[in-house]
Motif scaffolding. Structure first.
Motif, short mmCIF file in Angstrom:
data_model
loop_
_atom_site.label_atom_id
_atom_site.label_comp_id
_atom_site.label_asym_id
_atom_site.label_seq_id
_atom_site.Cartn_x
_atom_site.Cartn_y
_atom_site.Cartn_z
N THR A 454 156.06 -1.83 -47.84
CA THR A 454 154.62 -1.78 -49.13
C THR A 454 154.72 -0.47 -49.64
O THR A 454 155.31 0.92 -49.80
N ARG A 455 153.99 -0.62 -51.00
CA ARG A 455 153.84 1.32 -52.18
C ARG A 455 153.04 0.05 -52.46
O ARG A 455 152.38 -0.83 -52.97
N PHE A 456 151.62 1.04 -53.14
CA PHE A 456 150.53 0.46 -54.33
C PHE A 456 151.42 1.69 -55.58
O PHE A 456 151.98 2.82 -54.92
N SER A 457 151.60 0.98 -56.63
CA SER A 457 152.44 1.46 -58.20
C SER A 457 150.99 1.75 -58.45
O SER A 457 150.29 0.25 -59.50
N PRO A 458 151.40 3.02 -59.89
CA PRO A 458 150.26 2.89 -60.61
C PRO A 458 150.55 2.69 -61.92
O PRO A 458 152.03 1.97 -62.26
N ALA A 459 149.57 2.68 -63.10
CA ALA A 459 150.66 2.72 -64.18
C ALA A 459 149.00 3.16 -65.11
O ALA A 459 148.28 3.23 -65.27
N VAL A 460 149.13 4.14 -66.30
CA VAL A 460 148.26 4.44 -67.47
C VAL A 460 149.54 4.48 -69.05
O VAL A 460 150.06 5.56 -68.49
N GLY A 461 148.37 4.43 -69.82
CA GLY A 461 149.21 4.82 -71.03
C GLY A 461 148.03 4.76 -71.97
O GLY A 461 147.14 4.80 -72.02
N LEU A 462 148.06 5.32 -73.20
CA LEU A 462 147.05 5.78 -74.32
C LEU A 462 147.72 5.75 -75.22
O LEU A 462 149.23 5.99 -75.71
N SER A 463 147.17 4.72 -76.23
CA SER A 463 147.84 4.54 -77.71
C SER A 463 146.71 5.03 -78.53
O SER A 463 145.52 5.04 -78.47
N PHE A 464 147.64 5.45 -79.65
CA PHE A 464 146.78 5.67 -81.34
C PHE A 464 147.42 5.72 -82.40
O PHE A 464 148.03 5.54 -82.75
N ASN A 465 146.10 4.67 -82.95
CA ASN A 465 146.57 4.69 -84.24
C ASN A 465 145.86 5.23 -85.61
O ASN A 465 144.59 4.99 -85.88
N PRO A 466 146.54 6.29 -85.68
CA PRO A 466 146.18 6.76 -87.05
C PRO A 466 145.09 6.09 -88.49
O PRO A 466 144.77 6.80 -89.28
N SER A 467 146.01 5.06 -88.00
CA SER A 467 145.56 4.19 -89.47
C SER A 467 146.73 2.99 -88.95
O SER A 467 147.40 2.20 -87.79
N PRO A 468 146.11 1.94 -90.01
CA PRO A 468 146.26 0.34 -89.72
C PRO A 468 147.99 0.00 -89.48
O PRO A 468 148.69 -0.56 -88.57
N ALA A 469 148.68 0.91 -90.20
CA ALA A 469 150.16 0.65 -89.91
C ALA A 469 151.33 1.64 -88.59
O ALA A 469 152.57 1.66 -89.33
N TRP A 470 150.64 2.21 -88.48
CA TRP A 470 150.87 3.22 -87.46
C TRP A 470 150.43 3.59 -86.47
O TRP A 470 149.70 3.44 -86.50
N THR A 471 151.23 3.33 -85.33
CA THR A 471 150.90 3.61 -83.85
C THR A 471 151.37 4.24 -83.22
O THR A 471 152.80 4.70 -83.06
N THR A 472 150.52 5.59 -82.71
CA THR A 472 152.39 6.34 -81.43
C THR A 472 151.20 6.14 -80.21
O THR A 472 150.08 5.58 -79.90
N TYR A 473 151.95 6.58 -79.04
CA TYR A 473 151.91 6.65 -77.83
C TYR A 473 152.75 6.66 -76.90
O TYR A 473 153.33 7.35 -77.15
N ALA A 474 151.74 7.24 -75.53
CA ALA A 474 152.24 7.67 -74.53
C ALA A 474 152.44 7.60 -73.18
O ALA A 474 150.81 6.47 -72.88
N SER A 475 152.82 7.02 -71.91
CA SER A 475 152.62 5.56 -71.38
C SER A 475 153.22 6.87 -69.68
O SER A 475 155.04 6.82 -69.72
N TYR A 476 152.68 6.30 -68.76
CA TYR A 476 153.95 6.79 -66.79
C TYR A 476 153.03 5.33 -66.31
O TYR A 476 152.39 4.97 -66.55
N ASN A 477 154.35 5.18 -65.49
CA ASN A 477 154.49 4.07 -64.97
C ASN A 477 155.38 4.37 -63.73
O ASN A 477 156.22 5.03 -63.84
N GLU A 478 154.36 3.15 -62.48
CA GLU A 478 156.09 3.69 -61.47
C GLU A 478 156.03 1.79 -61.17
O GLU A 478 155.33 1.19 -61.19
N GLY A 479 157.39 1.44 -60.52
CA GLY A 479 157.53 0.51 -59.48
C GLY A 479 158.19 0.86 -58.46
O GLY A 479 158.90 1.40 -58.22
N MET A 480 158.58 -0.51 -57.60
CA MET A 480 159.25 -0.17 -55.93
C MET A 480 160.43 -1.41 -56.41
O MET A 480 160.10 -2.69 -56.94
N ARG A 481 161.50 -2.18 -55.97
CA ARG A 481 162.75 -2.30 -55.02
C ARG A 481 162.69 -2.77 -53.89
O ARG A 481 163.12 -1.64 -53.62
N ALA A 482 162.30 -3.62 -53.71
CA ALA A 482 162.61 -3.27 -51.90
C ALA A 482 163.90 -3.94 -51.75
O ALA A 482 164.66 -4.92 -52.41
#
Length: 747
Positions: A454-482
């Motif tokens: 068993t496990r609880f796994s989280p994820a969080v991400g943030l995206s920033f669009n300084p203009s309609p033609a440009w996206t920047t982002y960062a994220s952190y996430n976790e997973g599990m395999r039994a």
């Protein structure tokens, strides 16, 4: 196949703004009809967001890409086009490759620790027994889009350590919206390959339907690696302005022969090390998914499926104990997996304002379970002059066991527009995996056991669009395999298993936990030019790998937790149009290393000690993962009816399995370059001629290696176990091949 309703699965479908606007009033069928740069946070409807808000370097390919290139199978297409994807020819059959993404694997071979989850129409197709992925069961002609989602996002459920591949099927409403129609395709060429395919579909009132089928036969480019693949898929849909229902039925019956890897001393690359090695895969599945817009803000959706799968495997293997006390040269090992599986999922999605901010919230749960009966028997045999096996007696049963898996998951996600430029995404999933194993033979009671992870796994991400033609982002996430039943019953170094595995009562294994960070950017320079950039790092805690047990039987060994491993790197992508010329480029750098030292049994490694052990140190590179890959494609629309394209793939060298300490005297498997050509000519409005040449330069390169002892060192490479030679065995790609075909469309 396990159905999940994973949140965070990002996918996009390409079409025109007009289509998107016309169907925006029907949220129930948003996942089926084409959209412009819309990303779904689950395979079920209700949580689509714009691609510019997605904090991940997702890759999207459409049916048009597949139709233009006419690759022999889905895995070849992924290798030629997707950033971070490479293949290993470990099984010697083009329909059974290891597909690696960012250094994680989705393989049909039991014994390959899996790290990529694969979905078809929201139904997980990693097999409950071993998490293996049988690429030959997926009908390429049914695919409308392919989405490759990187990272360890927990929303995809178990086994998503490095990423997920989501496939979505065609429908009559999307393919033939105006009037019923279809096509018939014929092709043939090198290696005795001939294919026959069809598709048909249509729409009438609230109903739509689609069906496709394929029959492909291939004599094989090498001796004893022929293939016969038969697949069918059908979908029946009903929708109105608030409800969408789809019923799908699929089946496959495939016969695949493999050639194994070859020692370097073999000069004829078409030869088989030993034979026969035969896999027969049969599967049939039925699935239903639906959604209903309760209000303009609330969408209820769900899916359910049932599936039957049967795998028969016959493999020829050298007897590792051959000698005065055991004069038998070889064993034919027969294994059967008879599996049933089923599952269902439900989700409620809300789109609207909360506390003054725009939200897209999804709450869901899923249950997936499978039961497999596994039997294995062995037969003593002798080798012929060309290394085929001749039976000396009948098969003797060795294993008869049941395994039951049950996966429960509950998840929540939210995409929050903090302001017009900033979007915060949050997600979390609780997973519970239950694995039970029961001996049916009555002779191995210690095999009986139950395991829960068993496990609880989280994820969080943030995206920033300084203009309609440009996206920047960062994220952190976790997973599990039994650990799977295969791994849990093959974890004792003192009692190695064969692949397909024998079942033993072994020490327990730990679940694998992945942690991924990613940052990147993407954008458009103009209407015809796009670019992307991503940096990533994934660390696995208690990583699991298959360790070979001795030098002669390289398919025998055990599973072992090996501490921490890391995959990190960067991805670059760009595409543009220069008039009639379309150009694409994809580069990936993957630094895959062990971060924890451990001792491994690898007696065929030249640096092994007297006991056959090697010491793997932090910083040693993982086998089979090229550090550099570059993919280029140029397509010229020479005239209105004629186009021609060239694609090139460059991959750097890799270490062989068994050389985890990177010190074996054989060194690395060299890098390789492959050049492919494809062309299409529209002879008439309904008739298209197409052709393809793979490996134009006829390079005889390998993309996989493993260390072992070659016992065929006698005259004409005959059996001589008294004088084995430690060598590097390699899996080679196919030589140059050419095919031509016709496609006729009808109404």
């Amino acid at each position: 196949m396990r159905a999940v309703t994973p949140l965070g699965s990002a996918f996009a479908l390409a079409c025109t703004l007009a289509c998107a606007a016309a169907d925006a009033a029907n949220p129930a069928e948003v996942l089926e009809l084409p959209q412009v740069e819309v990303v779904g946070t689950t395979p079920l409807p209700g949580s689509g967001i714009e691609l510019r808000k997605l904090p991940a370097n997702a890759q999207i390919f459409t049916r048009h890409d597949l139709q233009r290139q006419r690759s022999a199978n889905l895995s070849d297409f992924l290798e030629d086009n997707a950033t971070g994807v490479n293949l290993n020819a470990a099984q010697g059959n083009p329909f059974q490759p290891d597909v690696n993404f960012r250094g994680f694997t989705a393989s049909p071979l039991l014994g390959t620790p899996q790290g990529v989850s694969v979905f078809f129409d929201g139904v997980r197709i990693n097999e409950p027994f071993g998490d293996a992925v049988n690429w030959d069961l997926i009908p390429q002609s049914a695919i409308a889009s392919i989405q490759i989602i990187p990272g360890s996002n927990p929303a995809f459920g178990l086994n998503t350590l490095g990423g997920a591949i989501a496939l979505y099927s065609k429908s009559g409403a999307s393919e033939y919206p105006q009037h019923p129609g279809g096509s018939i395709t014929l092709s043939g060429g090198s290696f005795g390959r001939r294919t026959l395919g069809f598709e048909t579909g249509g729409k009438h009132g609230p109903w739509d339907w689609f069906a496709t089928g394929n029959d492909a036969q291939d004599a094989g480019w090498a001796e004893h690696n022929a293939s016969h693949v038969r697949q069918v898929f059908a979908k029946l849909g009903w929708q109105d302005d608030r409800t969408d229902l789809d019923l799908t039925v699929s089946a496959a019956d495939n016969r695949l022969e493999g050639t194994q890897t070859l020692p370097l001393s073999f000069t004829d690359l078409r030869a088989a090390y030993t034979y026969p090695d035969l896999t027969t895969n049969r599967a049939a599945a039925v699935a239903i998914k639906g959604s209903h817009a309760i209000t303009d803000a609330l969408l209820l959706s769900g899916n359910a499926y049932a599936r039957r799968y049967r795998n028969d495997n016959l493999s020829s293997n050298v007897n590792a104990n051959f000698g005065p006390t055991d004069p038998v040269q070889a064993h034919n090992d027969a294994a059967l997996i008879d599996q049933t599986s089923g599952g269902l999922g439900v989700q409620l999605a809300y789109t609207g304002a909360l506390l003054g901010l725009a939200h897209k919230v999804a709450l869901g749960a899923s249950i997936d379970q499978g039961r497999a009966r596994y039997t294995r028997s062995t037969q003593p045999a002798a080798f012929t002059a060309d290394r085929g096996t001749v039976a000396l007696a009948g098969f003797v049963p060795e294993t008869d066991a049941d395994s039951t898996t049950r996966y429960l998951g509950a998840y929540a996600s939210d995409s929050i527009d903090l302001d017009p430029r900033w979007t915060l995404t949050l997600a979390g999933r609780y997973n519970r995996a239950d694995v039970r194993i029961a001996d049916r033979s009555g002779s191995a009671p210690a095999l009986n056991g139950a395991h829960r992870f068993t496990r609880f796994s989280p994820a969080v991400g943030l995206s920033f669009n300084p203009s309609p033609a440009w996206t920047t982002y960062a994220s952190y996430n976790e997973g599990m395999r039994a650990p799977t039943a295969i791994e849990l019953t093959c974890a004792d170094p003192n009692a190695p298993c064969k692949l397909p595995n024998n079942f033993l009562a072994d020490p327990p294994l730990k679940p694998i936990v992945s942690r991924t960070v990613e940052a990147g950017a993407r954008g458009k320079l103009d209407a015809d030019t796009r670019w992307s950039f991503a940096l990533f790092r994934t660390e696995l805690l208690d990583d699991l790998q298959f360790v070979s047990s001795n030098g002669v039987a390289i398919n025998a060994g055990y599973f072992q937790n090996v501490g921490t491993t890391r995959r990190q790197g960067l991805e670059l992508g760009a595409s543009t149009h220069l008039g009639a010329l379309a150009l694409t480029a994809h580069y990936s750098y993957i630094d895959a290393t062990y971060r924890t030292g451990f001792v491994e049994n690898s007696p065929s490694n030249s640096s092994a000690d007297a006991n056959g052990a090697i010491a793997v140190k932090p910083g040693d590179r993982l086998p089979s993962i090229p550090r550099h890959t570059l993919k280029l494609r140029a397509e010229l629309q020479a005239t209105v009816p004629w186009s021609i394209a060239a694609g090139a793939l460059f991959a750097s060298s890799v270490y062989a399995r068994g050389d985890e300490n990177n010190l074996d005297a054989n060194g690395r498997v060299p890098g390789y370059t492959v050049l492919n050509l494809d062309t299409r000519y529209q002879l008439t409005r309904r008739l298209q001629l197409f052709a393809r040449i793979d490996n134009v330069l006829d390079r005889r390169d390998a993309n996989f290696g493993v260390l072992g002892d070659n016992v065929f060192t006698g005259a004409a490479q005959g059996f001589d176990a008294a004088h084995p030679r430690t060598e590097q065995f390699r899996g080679y790609g196919a030589p140059r091949g050419a095919w031509v075909g016709l496609q006729y469309t009808f109404e």
